[in-house]
Design an enzyme around this catalytic site. Structure first.
Site, PDB file in Angstrom:
ATOM      1  N   PRO A 187       0.821  -1.215   0.000  1.00 57.96           N
ATOM      2  CA  PRO A 187       0.000   0.000   0.000  1.00 57.96           C
ATOM      3  C   PRO A 187       0.856   1.267   0.000  1.00 57.96           C
ATOM      4  CG  PRO A 187      -0.576  -1.453   1.850  1.00 57.96           C
ATOM      5  CD  PRO A 187       0.625  -2.027   1.203  1.00 57.96           C
ATOM      6  N   PRO A 188       0.287   2.397  -0.404  1.00 58.12           N
ATOM      7  CA  PRO A 188       1.041   3.646  -0.422  1.00 58.12           C
ATOM      8  C   PRO A 188       1.537   4.000   0.978  1.00 58.12           C
ATOM      9  CG  PRO A 188      -1.112   3.931  -1.473  1.00 58.12           C
ATOM     10  CD  PRO A 188      -1.100   2.565  -0.858  1.00 58.12           C
ATOM     11  N   THR A 190       4.081   2.823   2.703  1.00 56.53           N
ATOM     12  CA  THR A 190       4.669   1.792   3.557  1.00 56.53           C
ATOM     13  C   THR A 190       6.190   1.773   3.467  1.00 56.53           C
ATOM     14  OG1 THR A 190       4.201   0.253   1.765  1.00 56.53           O
ATOM     15  CG2 THR A 190       2.698   0.236   3.630  1.00 56.53           C
ATOM     16  N   GLY A 191       6.759   2.613   2.611  1.00 54.57           N
ATOM     17  CA  GLY A 191       8.217   2.717   2.575  1.00 54.57           C
ATOM     18  C   GLY A 191       8.876   2.047   1.382  1.00 54.57           C
ATOM     19  N   LYS A 192       8.141   1.851   0.292  1.00 57.40           N
ATOM     20  CA  LYS A 192       8.723   1.191  -0.866  1.00 57.40           C
ATOM     21  C   LYS A 192       9.840   2.034  -1.479  1.00 57.40           C
ATOM     22  CE  LYS A 192       4.694   0.900  -2.858  1.00 57.40           C
ATOM     23  NZ  LYS A 192       3.926   1.454  -1.727  1.00 57.40           N
ATOM     24  N   THR A 193       9.533   3.316  -1.695  1.00 62.89           N
ATOM     25  CA  THR A 193      10.527   4.193  -2.288  1.00 62.89           C
ATOM     26  C   THR A 193      11.730   4.327  -1.363  1.00 62.89           C
ATOM     27  OG1 THR A 193       8.700   5.392  -3.315  1.00 62.89           O
ATOM     28  CG2 THR A 193      10.840   6.464  -3.324  1.00 62.89           C
ATOM     29  N   HIS A 409     -27.278   7.330  18.295  1.00 66.39           N
ATOM     30  CA  HIS A 409     -26.575   6.357  17.468  1.00 66.39           C
ATOM     31  C   HIS A 409     -25.210   6.022  18.092  1.00 66.39           C
ATOM     32  CE1 HIS A 409     -25.441   4.633  13.421  1.00 66.39           C
ATOM     33  NE2 HIS A 409     -24.237   4.849  13.939  1.00 66.39           N
ATOM     34  N   GLU A 410     -24.460   7.049  18.397  1.00 68.32           N
ATOM     35  CA  GLU A 410     -23.119   6.816  18.942  1.00 68.32           C
ATOM     36  C   GLU A 410     -23.189   6.176  20.327  1.00 68.32           C
ATOM     37  OE1 GLU A 410     -20.519   6.905  17.163  1.00 68.32           O
ATOM     38  OE2 GLU A 410     -21.512   7.861  15.454  1.00 68.32           O
ATOM     39  N   ASP A 486     -21.819   1.338   8.788  1.00 68.20           N
ATOM     40  CA  ASP A 486     -21.872   0.251   9.760  1.00 68.20           C
ATOM     41  C   ASP A 486     -22.420  -1.009   9.108  1.00 68.20           C
ATOM     42  OD1 ASP A 486     -21.116   2.105  11.678  1.00 68.20           O
ATOM     43  OD2 ASP A 486     -23.172   2.476  12.356  1.00 68.20           O
TER      44      ASP A 486
HETATM   45  P1  ADP Z   1       5.768   4.344  -0.610  1.00 69.62           P
HETATM   46  O1  ADP Z   1       6.824   4.501  -1.654  1.00 69.62           O
HETATM   47  O2  ADP Z   1       5.585   2.940  -0.169  1.00 69.62           O
HETATM   48  O3  ADP Z   1       4.478   4.987  -0.953  1.00 69.62           O
HETATM   49  P2  ADP Z   1       7.503   6.059   0.817  1.00 69.62           P
HETATM   50  O4  ADP Z   1       8.770   5.305   0.817  1.00 69.62           O
HETATM   51  O5  ADP Z   1       7.393   7.139  -0.192  1.00 69.62           O
HETATM   52  O6  ADP Z   1       6.264   5.078   0.690  1.00 69.62           O
HETATM   53  O7  ADP Z   1       7.257   6.627   2.268  1.00 69.62           O
HETATM   54  C1  ADP Z   1       7.042   7.999   2.501  1.00 69.62           C
HETATM   55  C2  ADP Z   1       7.700   8.431   3.780  1.00 69.62           C
HETATM   56  O8  ADP Z   1       7.077   7.809   4.896  1.00 69.62           O
HETATM   57  C3  ADP Z   1       9.151   8.011   3.866  1.00 69.62           C
HETATM   58  O9  ADP Z   1       9.985   8.974   3.278  1.00 69.62           O
HETATM   59  C4  ADP Z   1       9.365   7.921   5.353  1.00 69.62           C
HETATM   60  O10 ADP Z   1       9.559   9.213   5.901  1.00 69.62           O
HETATM   61  C5  ADP Z   1       8.027   7.413   5.850  1.00 69.62           C
HETATM   62  N1  ADP Z   1       8.013   5.942   5.934  1.00 69.62           N
HETATM   63  C6  ADP Z   1       7.231   5.117   5.207  1.00 69.62           C
HETATM   64  N2  ADP Z   1       7.440   3.840   5.532  1.00 69.62           N
HETATM   65  C7  ADP Z   1       8.389   3.832   6.487  1.00 69.62           C
HETATM   66  C8  ADP Z   1       9.037   2.803   7.230  1.00 69.62           C
HETATM   67  N3  ADP Z   1       8.723   1.514   7.034  1.00 69.62           N
HETATM   68  N4  ADP Z   1       9.966   3.163   8.149  1.00 69.62           N
HETATM   69  C9  ADP Z   1      10.259   4.461   8.335  1.00 69.62           C
HETATM   70  N5  ADP Z   1       9.687   5.471   7.667  1.00 69.62           N
HETATM   71  C10 ADP Z   1       8.758   5.181   6.753  1.00 69.62           C
HETATM   72 ZN    ZN Z   2     -22.446   3.984  13.413  1.00 66.39          ZN
HETATM   73 MG    MG Z   3       6.626   5.646  -3.311  1.00 64.82          MG
END
Ligand code: ADP
Ligand code: ZN
Ligand code: MG
Length: 607
Positions: A187-188, A190-193, A409-410, A486
């Site tokens: 997912p976006p 998560t630290g891929k880049t 509701h809440e 819900d």
């Molecule tokens: P993705 O490419 O998966 O969308 P990014 O690598 O661009 O995510 O993450 C964006 C920023 O979020 C990173 O530059 C870092 O600051 C933080 N980040 C995301 N994942 C991690 C991680 N696993 N550990 C530490 N920092 C993270």
């Molecule tokens: Zn509700």
């Molecule tokens: Mg990225």
């Protein structure tokens, strides 16, 4: 998530204003640093002013020092803006600055005006094609694996690549095989880049990157040429890493869902990419990394053996992972003694690394606004709330009647949760509208992540989710549309209960629905269900699902019926105070909250 939805037009105007106020940065000779160092200073709010050229970033720090770094991120303008840093283009290069600002700001404007790949008067298109699909080269990436936390398995897999790049000549002799292409999937945020850059940093090799999303609207031929350049440069600089971020934008399946014209360009670039990969010799020390959050839309040709044939999952961190990530970011701010990393991690189930980085930053901003010496637990709680439920919309007014319905509701959710054993502790109930979708919300506090749920826990979960609607029906004799979210969640749970987990006796111990892994090569998107039963069984499943929901509704209703006075008292208190904390609720109900953890949010978090 909680970002203000700027209109594209406003952005464009803002950029023009910033450009108009361009001013140079001081003259003393700048110190050369890695781009990651520049980003670090930026995130720590130590940067006063920035000047950007086509491939360099000059920064003036608050302490007067000057830095220069190779420009890596094409999104730098957005990022600078987010941190409120004043920035400008290189004098004499300002047209260049415009060129790369156009993809960031111009496209949304064009789209806003209904532009769809039609011819645009000369300069516009030419400018765009030149400005896009840049190859970013960084020779001294100092990002390390230590900066990426909570993704141990992915790091473990990539360590092999690092070993290979450090010594490609001897690596192969030991018989070890390094795949040509590795795809980071997750997912976006998560630290891929970050991971890709860390591989380069750990191996101390050049990092050449390109972003698939920049290929979207190019002149025919330009994208393909850019891909060729990328691999040529990679071969010249080997050992090196070639990284294609957002590969899905470039490598989307060809001819998928009858797209209209205008995709010849991407197709050419994709074909070029495929042929470059095929002619690519990893033994010289070249590794191809890709990243995507949508592996299911990739052209299957990209995933064939000898291409991106290994996938590394970069998933959302679990609680232990969140603790590790938080430790990285918390180390950079001054923390109050009441802040516990464990607590913050417990409250942030589902957050990605990027969300956690934002959270820490947000909490620090709140503390700064308070003019406080350090960042305390309350700052984190408010920051989490903001991120979870969207910015408080103070100007959104509900009618008195609506407020009353929302309050019941809440309280319905909260009361059912308080009375059933084995559900999350209710942390807070509120009827302050937040964001767009949520009118009120109930936050429960999970104390750990759960992977295995018992039958009873699932039933309780459904009852709590239905508590809101049950209260509405009980009190007003009718229901509102407020429970749609819900209901959707309950239906999903009930469906799994019946058809996936085999929890309804008369249906037998049979898994009718089978969920396929999202990330199988060539796999189906998550939630894709293989149907392997008859029409008749389908009817039985539907019927069992309805019965399961009805039973949960009954449990919720009877829990509330027996406590009607509490429900009234609670709703009244909620109307008066708008927010009830865990102690308010305890005082009110004088029930000990159950402590078994289980995570669910009842209000639709505003997206
Ligand atoms: P993705 O490419 O998966 O969308 P990014 O690598 O661009 O995510 O993450 C964006 C920023 O979020 C990173 O530059 C870092 O600051 C933080 N980040 C995301 N994942 C991690 C991680 N696993 N550990 C530490 N920092 C993270
Ligand atoms: Zn509700
Ligand atoms: Mg990225």
């Amino acid at each position: 998530m909680y970002r203000q939805p700027w209109s594209a037009l406003a952005r464009g105007v803002a950029v023009l204003l910033v450009l108009a106020s361009c001013s140079g940065v001081g003259p003393s000779p700048p110190e050369r640093v890695a781009y990651s160092t520049f980003e670090k200073y930026l995130h720590e709010h130590q940067i006063a002013q920035v000047r950007i050229s086509a491939d360099q970033v000059y920064a003036k720090l608050n302490d007067g020092r000057n830095l220069v770094a190779a420009r890596v991120s094409p999104d730098i303008a957005l990022e600078l803006e987010q941190y409120g840093v004043e920035f400008s283009g290189e004098p004499g290069y300002s047209s260049n600055l415009m060129l790369w600002l156009i993809p960031a700001f111009g496209i949304p404007i064009l789209l806003a005006f209904g532009w769809r790949g039609r011819a645009v008067p000369g300069t516009g298109t030419a400018a765009m094609s030149k400005s896009k699909a840049r190859i970013y080269t960084e020779t001294s990436t100092r990002t390390t694996f230590d900066e990426v936390a909570g993704v141990d398995e992915a790091k473990e897999e990539l360590r092999e690549v690092v070993e290979f790049l450090r010594d490609p000549a001897t690596y192969g002799r030991l018989g070890a095989h390094v795949p040509k292409g590795i795809l980071l999937v997750g997912p976006p945020g998560t630290g891929k880049t970050l991971l890709a850059r860390a591989v380069a940093g750990e191996a101390a090799v050049p990092f050449l990157s390109i972003n698939g999303s920049e290929f979207v609207e190019l002149f025919v031929g330009v994208g393909a040429a850019r891909v060729r350049d990328l691999f040529e440069q990679g071969r010249a600089k080997a050992p090196a890493i070639i990284f294609i971020d957002e590969l899905d934008a470039l490598g989307r399946a060809r001819g998928a869902n009858g797209q209209l014209t205008g995709h010849d360009e991407r197709e050419q670039a994709l074909n070029q990419l495929l042929s470059e990969i095929d002619g690519f010799d990893p033994s010289v020390g070249l590794v191809l990394l890709g990243a995507t959050n949508r592996p299911e839309i990739l052209d299957p040709a990209l995933l064939r053996a000898g291409r991106f044939d290994r996938q590394v999952l970069v998933d959302r961190p679990d609680k232990a992972g969140r603790v590790q990530i938080l430790e990285i970011y918390l180390g950079k701010i001054r923390l109050g003694s009441d802040v516990s990393v464990e607590d913050v991690a417990a409250l942030t189930a589902g957050f990605t690394g990027a969300d956690l980085a934002t959270l820490v930053n947000e909490a620090a901003l709140l503390a700064t606004r308070r003019k406080a010496q350090d960042v305390i637990a309350a700052d984190f709680t408010s920051a989490i709330e903001r991120i979870l439920a969207g910015l408080e919309k103070k100007n959104r007014l509900l009618s008195a009647k609506e407020r009353e319905i929302v309050a019941y509701h809440e309280m319905g959710h909260a009361l059912v949760a308080l009375t059933l054993p084995g559900v999350d502790r209710v942390q807070k109930v509120s009827i302050i509208p937040r964001g767009v979708g949520a009118l009120g919300y109930t936050i429960q506090r999970p104390t750990e992540d759960r992977f295995l749920l018992t039958e009873e826990e699932l039933e309780n979960k459904m009852a709590v989710l239905l508590g809101g609607r049950a209260a509405e029906r009980l009190v007003f004799g009718k229901v509102s549309t407020g429970a749609a979210d819900d209901l959707a969640k309950v239906s999903d749970i009930a469906r799994s209960y019946v058809a996936q987990y085999g929890m309804v006796g008369e249906m037998g111990d049979v898994a009718y629905d089978r969920q396929h892994s999202h990330f199988l090569p060539g796999g189906q998107p998550l939630g894709w269900l293989e149907r392997s039963y008859s029409e008749e069984t389908a009817r039985e499943i539907d019927c069992a699902v309805r019965k399961t929901v009805a039973r949960a509704m009954k449990r919720a209703t009877s829990a509330l019926e027996g406590r009607r006075d509490l429900l009234d008292k609670g709703a009244k208190a909620l109307l008066a105070k708008e927010t009830l904390s865990v102690t308010d609720l305890q005082d009110l109900v004088s029930l000990t909250p159950a402590k078994t953890p289980l995570h669910h949010e009842y209000a639709p978090a505003a997206q």
